[in-house]
Design a protein around this motif. Structure first.
Motif, mmCIF file in Angstrom:
data_model
loop_
_atom_site.group_PDB
_atom_site.id
_atom_site.type_symbol
_atom_site.label_atom_id
_atom_site.label_comp_id
_atom_site.label_asym_id
_atom_site.label_seq_id
_atom_site.Cartn_x
_atom_site.Cartn_y
_atom_site.Cartn_z
ATOM 1 N N SER A 52 4.055 68.813 21.971
ATOM 2 C CA SER A 52 4.705 68.504 23.247
ATOM 3 C C SER A 52 5.992 67.722 23.055
ATOM 4 O O SER A 52 6.924 67.859 23.849
ATOM 5 C CB SER A 52 3.743 67.716 24.144
ATOM 6 N N ARG A 53 6.082 66.916 22.010
ATOM 7 C CA ARG A 53 7.307 66.149 21.764
ATOM 8 C C ARG A 53 8.486 67.078 21.510
ATOM 9 O O ARG A 53 9.584 66.861 22.000
ATOM 10 C CB ARG A 53 7.100 65.216 20.567
ATOM 11 N N TRP A 54 8.250 68.149 20.741
ATOM 12 C CA TRP A 54 9.315 69.116 20.476
ATOM 13 C C TRP A 54 9.698 69.868 21.750
ATOM 14 O O TRP A 54 10.876 70.090 22.028
ATOM 15 C CB TRP A 54 8.874 70.123 19.415
ATOM 16 N N VAL A 55 8.684 70.257 22.506
ATOM 17 C CA VAL A 55 8.936 71.028 23.728
ATOM 18 C C VAL A 55 9.753 70.213 24.725
ATOM 19 O O VAL A 55 10.761 70.684 25.260
ATOM 20 C CB VAL A 55 7.605 71.483 24.367
ATOM 21 N N GLU A 56 9.324 68.972 24.993
ATOM 22 C CA GLU A 56 10.029 68.130 25.969
ATOM 23 C C GLU A 56 11.453 67.815 25.504
ATOM 24 O O GLU A 56 12.377 67.755 26.314
ATOM 25 C CB GLU A 56 9.236 66.838 26.219
ATOM 26 N N SER A 57 11.628 67.610 24.200
ATOM 27 C CA SER A 57 12.975 67.350 23.667
ATOM 28 C C SER A 57 13.870 68.573 23.821
ATOM 29 O O SER A 57 15.050 68.457 24.173
ATOM 30 C CB SER A 57 12.886 66.948 22.186
ATOM 31 N N ALA A 58 13.300 69.760 23.572
ATOM 32 C CA ALA A 58 14.076 70.998 23.703
ATOM 33 C C ALA A 58 14.445 71.260 25.157
ATOM 34 O O ALA A 58 15.546 71.742 25.453
ATOM 35 C CB ALA A 58 13.276 72.172 23.136
ATOM 36 N N ILE A 59 13.543 70.937 26.090
ATOM 37 C CA ILE A 59 13.845 71.110 27.518
ATOM 38 C C ILE A 59 14.999 70.196 27.923
ATOM 39 O O ILE A 59 15.930 70.613 28.615
ATOM 40 C CB ILE A 59 12.592 70.830 28.367
ATOM 41 N N ALA A 60 14.946 68.939 27.475
ATOM 42 C CA ALA A 60 16.036 68.001 27.778
ATOM 43 C C ALA A 60 17.351 68.486 27.181
ATOM 44 O O ALA A 60 18.405 68.431 27.830
ATOM 45 C CB ALA A 60 15.687 66.616 27.239
ATOM 46 N N ALA A 61 17.295 69.004 25.945
ATOM 47 C CA ALA A 61 18.510 69.524 25.297
ATOM 48 C C ALA A 61 19.078 70.717 26.061
ATOM 49 O O ALA A 61 20.297 70.866 26.180
ATOM 50 C CB ALA A 61 18.198 69.908 23.849
ATOM 51 N N SER A 62 18.195 71.568 26.610
ATOM 52 C CA SER A 62 18.667 72.748 27.350
ATOM 53 C C SER A 62 19.447 72.339 28.596
ATOM 54 O O SER A 62 20.443 72.977 28.961
ATOM 55 C CB SER A 62 17.475 73.637 27.734
ATOM 56 N N VAL A 63 19.003 71.266 29.260
ATOM 57 C CA VAL A 63 19.707 70.775 30.450
ATOM 58 C C VAL A 63 21.091 70.285 30.071
ATOM 59 O O VAL A 63 22.094 70.608 30.720
ATOM 60 C CB VAL A 63 18.899 69.642 31.128
ATOM 61 N N VAL A 64 21.176 69.508 28.984
ATOM 62 C CA VAL A 64 22.458 68.949 28.536
ATOM 63 C C VAL A 64 23.418 70.070 28.117
ATOM 64 O O VAL A 64 24.595 70.074 28.507
ATOM 65 C CB VAL A 64 22.241 67.969 27.368
ATOM 66 N N LEU A 65 22.921 71.035 27.341
ATOM 67 C CA LEU A 65 23.776 72.128 26.868
ATOM 68 C C LEU A 65 24.277 72.993 28.020
ATOM 69 O O LEU A 65 25.438 73.423 28.025
ATOM 70 C CB LEU A 65 23.015 72.981 25.845
ATOM 71 N N ALA A 66 23.409 73.265 28.980
ATOM 72 C CA ALA A 66 23.823 74.071 30.139
ATOM 73 C C ALA A 66 24.895 73.346 30.943
ATOM 74 O O ALA A 66 25.852 73.959 31.431
ATOM 75 C CB ALA A 66 22.612 74.378 31.018
ATOM 76 N N ALA A 67 24.752 72.024 31.075
ATOM 77 C CA ALA A 67 25.745 71.240 31.814
ATOM 78 C C ALA A 67 27.070 71.199 31.058
ATOM 79 O O ALA A 67 28.154 71.346 31.657
ATOM 80 C CB ALA A 67 25.225 69.827 32.048
ATOM 81 N N LEU A 68 27.017 71.010 29.737
ATOM 82 C CA LEU A 68 28.240 70.971 28.929
ATOM 83 C C LEU A 68 28.968 72.310 28.970
ATOM 84 O O LEU A 68 30.207 72.355 28.930
ATOM 85 C CB LEU A 68 27.898 70.604 27.477
#
Length: 204
Positions: A146-162
């Motif tokens: 779950s740590r990897w999954v939640e981190s990847a979800i957070a990264a997806s939000v940041v990358l989409a915004a950038l």
């Protein structure tokens, strides 16, 4: 994250209807849920208790799958409502649907039809990918920390915004939605697994 309470009741005569009440933490935590897995007469029934739904009745001689569907559907809508990470990700992908990048900035799209097609592609790709990993993870075929999954979800939000600030991917945002949707599906699967949804009811 949760406590399992096992209760066994023996009745001289099997009741036609059983009414259960669950009020634990109802006055101090509006997000608390009680997850019921009721086994009676060889059948399994599931239900979700909440501060708004503290008492529920069950007809023991009739298993109503659609009642469980309604319960889990309602909880699914609630998960989306409080799932700010999923909403932010989709918004970041959908905002450019009504815009066209022309350096050095964004311009309004000229037609409604193209914007509608773009939105449909993104939403469909995200939903399809989400459903694939959701099913695989809930059935226990694939499991990720779950740590990897939640981190990847957070990264997806940041990358989409950038990508909105400095577009790298423009024409194929639906492909980005599909790839990251696979990760988001694992996040939702952890919620369903905790709810204890019977695997036989997964398709419904």
């Amino acid at each position: 994250a949760y406590t399992v309470l096992r209760l066994q009741v023996a009745c001289p005569h099997t009741p036609a209807q059983l009414t259960l009440s669950y009020r634990l933490f109802a006055d101090i935590d509006p997000q608390h849920r009680g997850l019921l897995n009721l086994q009676a007469q060889g059948q399994t029934r599931t239900a979700v208790f909440s501060p708004e739904s503290r008492e529920q009745a069950f007809v023991l001689k009739d298993v109503n799958s659609f009642a469980s569907l309604f319960d889990y559907g309602r909880e699914g809508v609630w998960h989306i409502w409080i799932g700010f990470d999923h909403i932010l990700f989709l918004l970041s992908l959908l905002l450019p649907a009504v815009l066209v990048w022309q350096a050095p900035g964004w311009r309004a799209a000229t037609g409604f039809r193209q914007s509608l097609i773009d939105v449909a592609k993104i939403v469909t790709a995200f939903t399809l990918a989400h459903s694939i990993t959701l099913s695989l993870a809930t059935l226990g075929w694939v499991s990720l920390p779950s740590r990897w999954v939640e981190s990847a979800i957070a990264a997806s939000v940041v990358l989409a915004a950038l990508n909105n600030l400095r577009p790298v991917i423009q024409g194929r945002r639906w492909l980005v939605a599909f790839c990251f949707g696979l990760i988001h599906g694992f996040g939702f699967a952890s919620v369903l697994v905790d709810l204890g949804l019977p695997q036989g009811a997964l398709a419904l």
